[in-house]
Design an enzyme around this catalytic site. Structure first.
Site, PDB file in Angstrom:
ATOM      1  N   TYR A   1      98.731  42.875 102.528  1.00 49.87           N
ATOM      2  CA  TYR A   1      97.494  43.245 103.224  1.00 49.87           C
ATOM      3  C   TYR A   1      97.318  44.760 103.250  1.00 49.87           C
ATOM      4  O   TYR A   1      98.126  45.483 103.850  1.00 49.87           O
ATOM      5  CB  TYR A   1      97.478  42.681 104.651  1.00 49.87           C
ATOM      6  CG  TYR A   1      97.623  41.162 104.720  1.00 49.87           C
ATOM      7  CD1 TYR A   1      97.332  40.355 103.617  1.00 49.87           C
ATOM      8  CD2 TYR A   1      98.036  40.532 105.883  1.00 49.87           C
ATOM      9  CE1 TYR A   1      97.470  38.978 103.675  1.00 49.87           C
ATOM     10  CE2 TYR A   1      98.171  39.150 105.950  1.00 49.87           C
ATOM     11  CZ  TYR A   1      97.892  38.380 104.834  1.00 49.87           C
ATOM     12  OH  TYR A   1      98.026  37.012 104.889  1.00 49.87           O
TER      13      TYR A   1
ATOM     14  N   GLN B   1     102.913  28.138 105.823  1.00 48.59           N
ATOM     15  CA  GLN B   1     101.623  28.696 106.256  1.00 48.59           C
ATOM     16  C   GLN B   1     100.565  28.321 105.217  1.00 48.59           C
ATOM     17  O   GLN B   1     100.676  28.689 104.053  1.00 48.59           O
ATOM     18  CB  GLN B   1     101.726  30.212 106.398  1.00 48.59           C
ATOM     19  CG  GLN B   1     100.458  30.822 106.950  1.00 48.59           C
ATOM     20  CD  GLN B   1     100.563  32.323 107.179  1.00 48.59           C
ATOM     21  OE1 GLN B   1      99.822  33.095 106.586  1.00 48.59           O
ATOM     22  NE2 GLN B   1     101.466  32.736 108.051  1.00 48.59           N
TER      23      GLN B   1
END
Ligand code: NDP
Length: 279
Positions: A52, A162
């Site tokens: 990110y 996830q």
């Protein structure tokens, strides 16, 4: 507040996502404040990744957790191309530096890449032994991948998968979520608001109607739906402290049978298993 057992801790079923944080200097203070607002509201799980903002999101998280590291259960992710036995250590050390901490609570393989799962697990277990991470998991692995993982040495220590899961992406509830439930491995639902598109999706009228019945917002209903069965931890991202508080309060929202039926009709589950989707 609805909670669940995650990585050995009892935590609120709503956590904090951080994708796109750290990408613009002007919004950094707001992002730091948003994460702190989530912790102040009692949220614990903070999800980030080396990917990110090329590490910039981890830096924002590091700033937000300065002086209050123990308030959070910190999750970060390694790129698949760093997921060799030695590569995970280098990547983890870089993440720890950006996060200004000496340990991660959970370290995830971001998606499956060129390294065998057995090698990545060895790398993760080395990090556990050395105290750099407390536990590890995976992301974007489908049921077949998870069976393969369970069969590699040490693979059963995986604490989560996830995955993309929300009202418009219900495939996992037909296979992956029940499969992991049998071994008490919770799923982390990413993009639980479909990156906010859920609020305008076909079916959003039902979200509004259910929300009105509870004096809640459509986003809260979408989040409460994700975590309704106690085996899913949803990690919405917001850079607004106000919306983070709104999202946190979704952990207190109990949907009724009538609500679930209305949402089922508006956002039907697929008829049979579908390939795991990812963003
Ligand atoms: P989300 O579904 O969490 O949606 C985020 C968007 O919704 C932002 O634009 C945010 O805007 C907006 N939003 C948040 N709360 C509200 C609200 N209450 N009302 C209206 N709008 C709202 O998408 P993400 O893709 O960010 O997913 C969440 C997290 O999951 C990520 O941040 C990341 O940590 C993780 N993730 C993991 C992936 C993986 O491959 N493992 C892939 C994708 C995500 P604003 O910030 O302006 O409030």
């Amino acid at each position: 507040m609805r909670t669940l057992r995650f990585a050995g801790h009892e935590v609120p079923a709503i956590g904090l996502g951080t994708w796109y944080m750290g990408e613009g200097r002007a919004t950094r203070t707001q992002e730091v404040d948003a994460i702190r607002a989530g912790l102040d509201a009692g949220l614990r799980v903070v999800d980030t990744a080396e990917m990110y903002g090329d590490g910039a999101a981890e830096e924002v998280v590091g700033e937000a957790l300065a002086g209050r590291r123990d308030d959070a259960l910190l999750v970060s992710k390694v790129y698949p191309h760093h997921a060799s036995r030695d590569g995970v250590r280098r990547a983890c050390e870089d993440s720890l530096r950006r996060l200004r901490t000496d340990r991660l609570d959970v370290y995830l393989l971001h998606w499956r890449g060129q390294y065998p799962l057995a090698e990545t697990v060895e790398g993760f277990e080395d990090l556990v032994a050395d105290g750099l991470i407390a536990s590890w998991g995976v992301s974007n692995l489908d049921p077949e991948d998870m069976s393969e993982l369970a069969a590699v040495p040490g693979g059963s220590a995986c604490v989560t998968d996830q995955i993309l899961y929300n009202l418009t992406r219900r495939g996992p509830e037909l296979d992956l979520i029940p499969m992991l439930s049998t071994t008490q491995v919770p799923v982390m639902a990413y993009s639980p608001l479909e990156q906010s598109r859920i609020l305008d999706a076909a079916g959003s009228q039902a979200l509004e109607e259910v929300a009105d019945r509870h004096g809640a917002t459509p986003a809260q209903v979408a989040l409460a739906w994700c975590v309704r069965d106690g085996d899913v931890l949803a990690i919405p991202k917001s850079a607004s402290a106000e919306r983070v508080r709104e999202n946190a309060a979704a952990a207190d929202l109990e949907l009724t049978e009538a609500d679930l039926v209305a949402l089922d009709e508006a956002f039907p589950a697929p008829d049979g298993p579908v390939p795991l989707e990812m963003l």
